[in-house]
Design a protein around this motif. Sequence first.
Motif: not given
Length: 102
Positions: A88-92, A96-100
């Motif tokens: 199993y390889k978690p999705p990449t 980014l999690l935050v907005d620019k």
Amino acid sequence: MAKAFNIGDEVAITATVRRRVTDDRVSVSIPSYGQPHSIVDRTMQVRKGQHIELIGDVTYLLDKNRVTVNLGIPVTVDASVLRLVNAYKPPTRKRLLVDKPI
């Protein structure tokens, strides 16, 4: 020595055909699983005693020696009868999690 598996790994189990139940189902014997299991097989070419490879995902780890695999229904077997197909390889993340900042 037991192999180390993780949840989500794709594994294979080699089962032995016991008999044909109906035209599209076959009863198989899974090593270290104490109950009969049936699978769908519409080819009509399998025979008693033939080996079939069943592929499923690891869903639960009881301890180092027992693993639960999802083959349509959960099946708990010894880790020694399993063969790792894909780890199993978690999705990449692609963003980014935050907005620019603007």
